[in-house]
Design a protein around this motif. Structure first.
Motif, mmCIF file in Angstrom:
data_model
loop_
_atom_site.group_PDB
_atom_site.id
_atom_site.type_symbol
_atom_site.label_atom_id
_atom_site.label_comp_id
_atom_site.label_asym_id
_atom_site.label_seq_id
_atom_site.Cartn_x
_atom_site.Cartn_y
_atom_site.Cartn_z
ATOM 1 N N PRO A 1 -5.788 8.617 5.054
ATOM 2 C CA PRO A 1 -6.205 8.407 6.450
ATOM 3 C C PRO A 1 -5.772 7.044 6.990
ATOM 4 C CG PRO A 1 -7.966 9.459 5.233
ATOM 5 C CD PRO A 1 -6.901 9.121 4.226
ATOM 6 N N GLU A 2 -5.732 6.052 6.127
ATOM 7 C CA GLU A 2 -5.325 4.717 6.586
ATOM 8 C C GLU A 2 -3.840 4.615 6.890
ATOM 9 O OE1 GLU A 2 -7.123 5.472 3.853
ATOM 10 O OE2 GLU A 2 -6.583 4.172 2.159
ATOM 11 N N ASP A 3 -3.084 5.653 6.596
ATOM 12 C CA ASP A 3 -1.673 5.688 6.992
ATOM 13 C C ASP A 3 -1.506 6.141 8.443
ATOM 14 O OD1 ASP A 3 -0.961 6.999 3.743
ATOM 15 O OD2 ASP A 3 -0.606 4.945 4.446
ATOM 16 N N THR A 4 -2.592 6.548 9.055
ATOM 17 C CA THR A 4 -2.534 6.987 10.444
ATOM 18 C C THR A 4 -2.056 5.851 11.339
ATOM 19 O OG1 THR A 4 -4.279 8.636 10.166
ATOM 20 C CG2 THR A 4 -3.906 7.806 12.404
ATOM 21 N N ALA A 5 -1.002 6.117 12.082
ATOM 22 C CA ALA A 5 -0.398 5.085 12.932
ATOM 23 C C ALA A 5 0.749 5.708 13.714
ATOM 24 C CB ALA A 5 0.132 3.931 12.094
ATOM 25 N N VAL A 6 1.238 4.946 14.670
ATOM 26 C CA VAL A 6 2.521 5.281 15.279
ATOM 27 C C VAL A 6 3.591 4.582 14.442
ATOM 28 C CG1 VAL A 6 3.971 5.143 17.321
ATOM 29 C CG2 VAL A 6 1.502 5.481 17.557
ATOM 30 N N TYR A 7 4.559 5.351 14.022
ATOM 31 C CA TYR A 7 5.629 4.824 13.182
ATOM 32 C C TYR A 7 6.881 4.614 14.037
ATOM 33 C CZ TYR A 7 2.914 5.491 8.950
ATOM 34 O OH TYR A 7 1.955 5.388 7.964
ATOM 35 N N TYR A 8 7.450 3.432 13.876
ATOM 36 C CA TYR A 8 8.648 3.068 14.627
ATOM 37 C C TYR A 8 9.765 2.710 13.657
ATOM 38 C CZ TYR A 8 5.327 2.205 18.460
ATOM 39 O OH TYR A 8 4.342 2.311 19.417
ATOM 40 N N CYS A 9 10.978 2.999 14.082
ATOM 41 C CA CYS A 9 12.100 2.441 13.347
ATOM 42 C C CYS A 9 12.802 1.435 14.253
ATOM 43 C CB CYS A 9 13.072 3.521 12.881
ATOM 44 S SG CYS A 9 13.994 4.376 14.167
ATOM 45 N N ASN A 10 13.424 0.474 13.631
ATOM 46 C CA ASN A 10 14.268 -0.439 14.384
ATOM 47 C C ASN A 10 15.511 -0.736 13.582
ATOM 48 O OD1 ASN A 10 13.731 -2.518 12.518
ATOM 49 N ND2 ASN A 10 13.178 -3.992 14.097
ATOM 50 N N VAL A 11 16.529 -1.194 14.281
ATOM 51 C CA VAL A 11 17.764 -1.553 13.613
ATOM 52 C C VAL A 11 18.222 -2.912 14.097
ATOM 53 C CG1 VAL A 11 18.495 0.841 13.324
ATOM 54 C CG2 VAL A 11 19.311 -0.461 15.303
ATOM 55 N N GLY B 1 8.937 5.704 18.711
ATOM 56 C CA GLY B 1 7.762 5.889 17.876
ATOM 57 C C GLY B 1 7.398 7.351 17.706
ATOM 58 N N THR B 2 6.787 7.640 16.574
ATOM 59 C CA THR B 2 6.304 8.988 16.313
ATOM 60 C C THR B 2 4.915 8.879 15.674
ATOM 61 O OG1 THR B 2 6.819 11.130 15.259
ATOM 62 C CG2 THR B 2 7.432 9.158 14.031
ATOM 63 N N GLN B 3 4.002 9.688 16.161
ATOM 64 C CA GLN B 3 2.609 9.596 15.721
ATOM 65 C C GLN B 3 2.434 10.326 14.397
ATOM 66 O OE1 GLN B 3 -0.286 8.100 17.252
ATOM 67 N NE2 GLN B 3 -1.169 8.612 15.249
ATOM 68 N N VAL B 4 1.777 9.642 13.466
ATOM 69 C CA VAL B 4 1.377 10.248 12.199
ATOM 70 C C VAL B 4 -0.143 10.158 12.113
ATOM 71 C CG1 VAL B 4 1.417 10.018 9.694
ATOM 72 C CG2 VAL B 4 3.530 9.730 11.010
ATOM 73 N N THR B 5 -0.775 11.302 11.953
ATOM 74 C CA THR B 5 -2.231 11.352 11.839
ATOM 75 C C THR B 5 -2.596 12.052 10.549
ATOM 76 O OG1 THR B 5 -2.466 11.462 14.251
ATOM 77 C CG2 THR B 5 -4.378 12.094 12.928
ATOM 78 N N VAL B 6 -3.362 11.352 9.732
ATOM 79 C CA VAL B 6 -3.803 11.908 8.455
ATOM 80 C C VAL B 6 -5.306 12.136 8.546
ATOM 81 C CG1 VAL B 6 -3.835 11.623 5.962
ATOM 82 C CG2 VAL B 6 -1.989 10.581 7.324
ATOM 83 N N ALA B 7 -5.680 13.385 8.574
ATOM 84 C CA ALA B 7 -7.097 13.729 8.744
ATOM 85 C C ALA B 7 -7.337 15.125 8.208
ATOM 86 C CB ALA B 7 -7.493 13.645 10.204
ATOM 87 N N SER C 1 0.806 -1.225 0.000
ATOM 88 C CA SER C 1 0.000 0.000 0.000
ATOM 89 C C SER C 1 0.835 1.269 0.000
ATOM 90 C CB SER C 1 -0.939 0.001 1.209
ATOM 91 O OG SER C 1 -0.222 0.212 2.413
ATOM 92 N N VAL C 2 2.125 1.162 0.304
ATOM 93 C CA VAL C 2 2.960 2.364 0.343
ATOM 94 C C VAL C 2 3.846 2.505 -0.884
ATOM 95 C CG1 VAL C 2 2.994 2.175 2.864
ATOM 96 C CG2 VAL C 2 4.975 1.385 1.540
ATOM 97 N N LYS C 3 3.877 1.472 -1.697
ATOM 98 C CA LYS C 3 4.740 1.529 -2.885
ATOM 99 C C LYS C 3 4.302 2.672 -3.800
ATOM 100 C CE LYS C 3 6.030 -3.350 -2.863
ATOM 101 N NZ LYS C 3 5.930 -4.663 -3.538
ATOM 102 N N GLY C 4 5.281 3.427 -4.211
ATOM 103 C CA GLY C 4 4.996 4.583 -5.047
ATOM 104 C C GLY C 4 4.669 5.844 -4.270
#
Length: 121
Positions: free
Chosen positions: A88-98, A114-120, A63-66
């Motif tokens: 809007p469906e991209d709304t989530a807490v985004y985490y990175c890991n290594v 984590g960092t919150q992303v809200t699409v609204a 769903s994120v390709k492109g």
């Protein structure tokens, strides 16, 4: 020990863009892979994309390709997730890991806060 600090989240309207950053510090071993994950409310954390130390990128989530682009700046030990055409469906807490170590089999895994992303609108 590796410390990861994510930044760049926020509130954005549908169709907008955000760039997330994941800055790593404190490591004495090589970072082999950096991954971006997200967790929407009520859902499990899911892998979005990864970038290896050689620069190989894989977008795990179709769903994120492109729309999303992963990049890195080795001079800053930072990996980015450029997110365009946000939905809007991209709304989530985004985490990175290594994964950090000498090889993937024995690598240690570290997570950011984590960092919150809200699409609204």
């Amino acid at each position: 020990q590796v410390q990861l600090v994510e930044s760049g989240g926020g509130l954005v309207q549908p169709g907008g863009s955000l760039r997330l950053s994941c800055a790593a510090s404190g490591t004495t071993l090589e970072i082999l892979v950096t991954g971006w994950y997200r967790q929407a409310p009520g859902k499990q954390r899911e892998l979005v994309a990864t970038i290896s130390k050689s620069g190989y990128i894989n977008y795990e989530d179709d769903s994120v390709k492109g729309r999303f682009t992963v990049s890195s700046d080795k001079t800053k030990n930072t990996v980015y997730l450029q997110m365009n055409s946000l939905k809007p469906e991209d709304t989530a807490v985004y985490y990175c890991n290594v994964l950090s170590g000498t090889n993937l089999e024995t690598a240690a895994i570290y997570w950011g806060q984590g960092t919150q992303v809200t699409v609204a609108s």
